[in-house]
Design a protein around this motif. Structure first.
Motif, short mmCIF file in Angstrom:
data_model
loop_
_atom_site.label_atom_id
_atom_site.label_comp_id
_atom_site.label_asym_id
_atom_site.label_seq_id
_atom_site.Cartn_x
_atom_site.Cartn_y
_atom_site.Cartn_z
N ARG A 23 -3.21 77.40 74.27
CA ARG A 23 -4.27 78.13 73.57
C ARG A 23 -5.63 77.51 73.86
O ARG A 23 -6.63 78.22 74.02
CB ARG A 23 -4.00 78.13 72.07
CG ARG A 23 -4.93 79.06 71.28
CD ARG A 23 -4.57 79.07 69.81
NE ARG A 23 -3.22 79.57 69.61
CZ ARG A 23 -2.60 79.52 68.44
NH1 ARG A 23 -3.20 78.98 67.38
NH2 ARG A 23 -1.38 80.00 68.32
N LEU A 24 -5.67 76.17 73.95
CA LEU A 24 -6.91 75.49 74.28
C LEU A 24 -7.40 75.91 75.66
O LEU A 24 -8.58 76.19 75.88
CB LEU A 24 -6.71 73.97 74.23
CG LEU A 24 -7.92 73.09 74.57
CD1 LEU A 24 -9.05 73.33 73.58
CD2 LEU A 24 -7.51 71.62 74.58
N SER A 25 -6.46 75.96 76.61
CA SER A 25 -6.80 76.39 77.97
C SER A 25 -7.31 77.83 77.97
O SER A 25 -8.32 78.15 78.62
CB SER A 25 -5.57 76.26 78.87
OG SER A 25 -5.84 76.72 80.17
N LEU A 26 -6.64 78.71 77.24
CA LEU A 26 -7.04 80.11 77.18
C LEU A 26 -8.45 80.25 76.61
O LEU A 26 -9.25 81.05 77.09
CB LEU A 26 -6.04 80.89 76.34
CG LEU A 26 -6.36 82.39 76.16
CD1 LEU A 26 -6.39 83.10 77.50
CD2 LEU A 26 -5.33 83.04 75.23
N ILE A 27 -8.75 79.46 75.57
CA ILE A 27 -10.08 79.51 74.97
C ILE A 27 -11.15 79.16 76.00
O ILE A 27 -12.16 79.87 76.14
CB ILE A 27 -10.17 78.56 73.76
CG1 ILE A 27 -9.38 79.11 72.59
CG2 ILE A 27 -11.63 78.34 73.35
CD1 ILE A 27 -9.28 78.17 71.41
N PHE A 28 -10.93 78.07 76.74
CA PHE A 28 -11.92 77.66 77.73
C PHE A 28 -12.05 78.68 78.86
O PHE A 28 -13.16 78.94 79.36
CB PHE A 28 -11.58 76.28 78.29
CG PHE A 28 -12.03 75.15 77.42
CD1 PHE A 28 -13.37 74.99 77.11
CD2 PHE A 28 -11.12 74.23 76.92
CE1 PHE A 28 -13.80 73.95 76.32
CE2 PHE A 28 -11.54 73.17 76.12
CZ PHE A 28 -12.89 73.03 75.82
#
Length: 370
Positions: free
Chosen positions: A78-83
């Motif tokens: 999810r962190l990767s998707l946000i960035f």
């Protein structure tokens, strides 16, 4: 000699464009027509946008927005998707290189406490692709869009109609690729406590709005350049140092190069001949070796098909690290980390970029090349 080599490594496209422009001067000596080569509207708009975005970065607006979104992340995926989504959508307004300069360092920090180097590399690679692909959706997303939009007199509706289909496909592809990131619990957080100056932020937002108005022909081009210079001189003179003058000089050099070779009959006939009906393919392939910004400026002198050229140079931003100069920003930032694995980065970068390049280039040629 060492200083010259360092400059060449730092600004290879500028050096190449300067040499190319200088070489054509032997065939077409400087004369009054040189002034007509330069598109001063594009230069003014780029300069003003650089100042506006640098000002918004200086007050910490982008970092604060990132903090808010990071609170929503619970896993690495999810962190990767946000960035990735941040880079994709923000690049539409603040350009692809500025999006990466803003978010890649935060990504490196956010993944600093994890031991999953592959996830960090993959996230940066996807951010880079997202910035390059998202920026193609608006006239101000990257320099080549701004140039082509102005050079061919495109309307906002024409631009969106041309780029929206491939932009939507690229967003779907990026989201699917984030599924390769594991759902490991996110254990790294980045807190930023810089106090935002809301008065300055308001001024920079007004400047940004002026830039948008100039892009859409609501104001003359000199207004945004004058407003940017005045804003920087009054609020923060350091902003004048943050403008990418190398990029502006690169444009000037390529304006001269394209203007001169267009006056050489044999060269003009050659490029016009090979480009006709092949604008997407030729511009995408040329972007792989000289970058998509100079490719757009160079080829614009030999084709009237601005929409095909627009698609070609934007899709051509995928592929090699130099296809889009913004890609070199991410690579350099990652290389400076203590745990960097450059070979692994290049391998993942190449797999993602060449895979997407092959798919989008094929679709573009089939669906849009007349």
């Amino acid at each position: 000699m060492k200083s010259m080599m360092s400059f060449f490594r730092a600004q290879p496209v500028l050096v190449i464009s300067f040499v190319a422009a200088a070489a054509t001067m032997f065939f077409i000596p400087p004369d009054a027509k040189y002034v007509d080569y330069c598109n001063f509207s594009v230069l003014a708009e780029l300069f003003a946008l650089m100042i506006a975005v640098a000002g918004l970065r200086s007050v910490g607006l982008f970092e604060r927005l990132t903090e808010i979104l990071l609170k929503k992340a619970g896993t690495l995926r999810r962190l990767s998707l946000i960035f990735v989504l941040l880079c994709f959508f923000s690049s539409m307004l603040i350009t692809n290189d500025v999006a990466l300069i803003t978010f890649v360092p935060l990504t490196i920090l956010a993944f600093a406490k994890t031991e999953d180097e592959r996830s960090r590399i993959m996230t940066i690679v996807l951010e880079t692709a997202a910035a390059n692909l998202g920026s193609m959706m608006t006239p101000i997303g990257n320099p080549q869009n701004l140039y082509i939009y102005d050079r061919y007199g495109l309307t906002a509706a024409q631009f969106v109609q041309t780029m929206l289909p491939i932009g939507a496909l690229s967003l779907a592809a990026l989201i699917l690729l984030t599924l390769t990131i594991p759902k490991t619990e996110c254990s790294s957080k980045h807190e930023h406590h810089k106090r935002i100056s809301y008065k300055r932020m308001a001024v920079y937002l007004v400047l940004f709005a002026v830039c948008i108005a100039v892009v859409f022909k609501l104001l003359p081009f000199w207004v945004c350049a004058a407003a940017a210079a005045a804003t920087a001189l009054i609020l923060d003179r350091n902003l004048l140092l943050k403008a990418d003058y190398a990029l502006l000089l690169t444009f000037v050099c390529f304006f001269i190069f394209v203007g001169n070779i267009s006056r050489i009959g044999a060269v003009n006939d050659f490029f016009s001949g090979i480009l006709t009906g092949n604008e997407i393919l030729i511009s995408a392939l040329l972007s792989q070796v000289i970058s998509n910004v100079p490719a757009a400026v160079m080829l614009s002198g030999f084709t009237a098909n601005g929409t095909a050229l627009l698609i070609g140079v934007n899709v051509g931003g995928l592929g090699t690290p130099i296809a889009s100069m913004a890609s070199l920003i991410s690579l350099q930032m990652y290389r400076l980390t203590s745990t960097a694995k450059p070979k692994r980065y290049i391998a993942l970068f190449s797999a993602v970029n060449f895979g997407m390049l092959a798919i989008f280039l094929l679709l573009s040629v089939i669906l849009w090349q007349n």
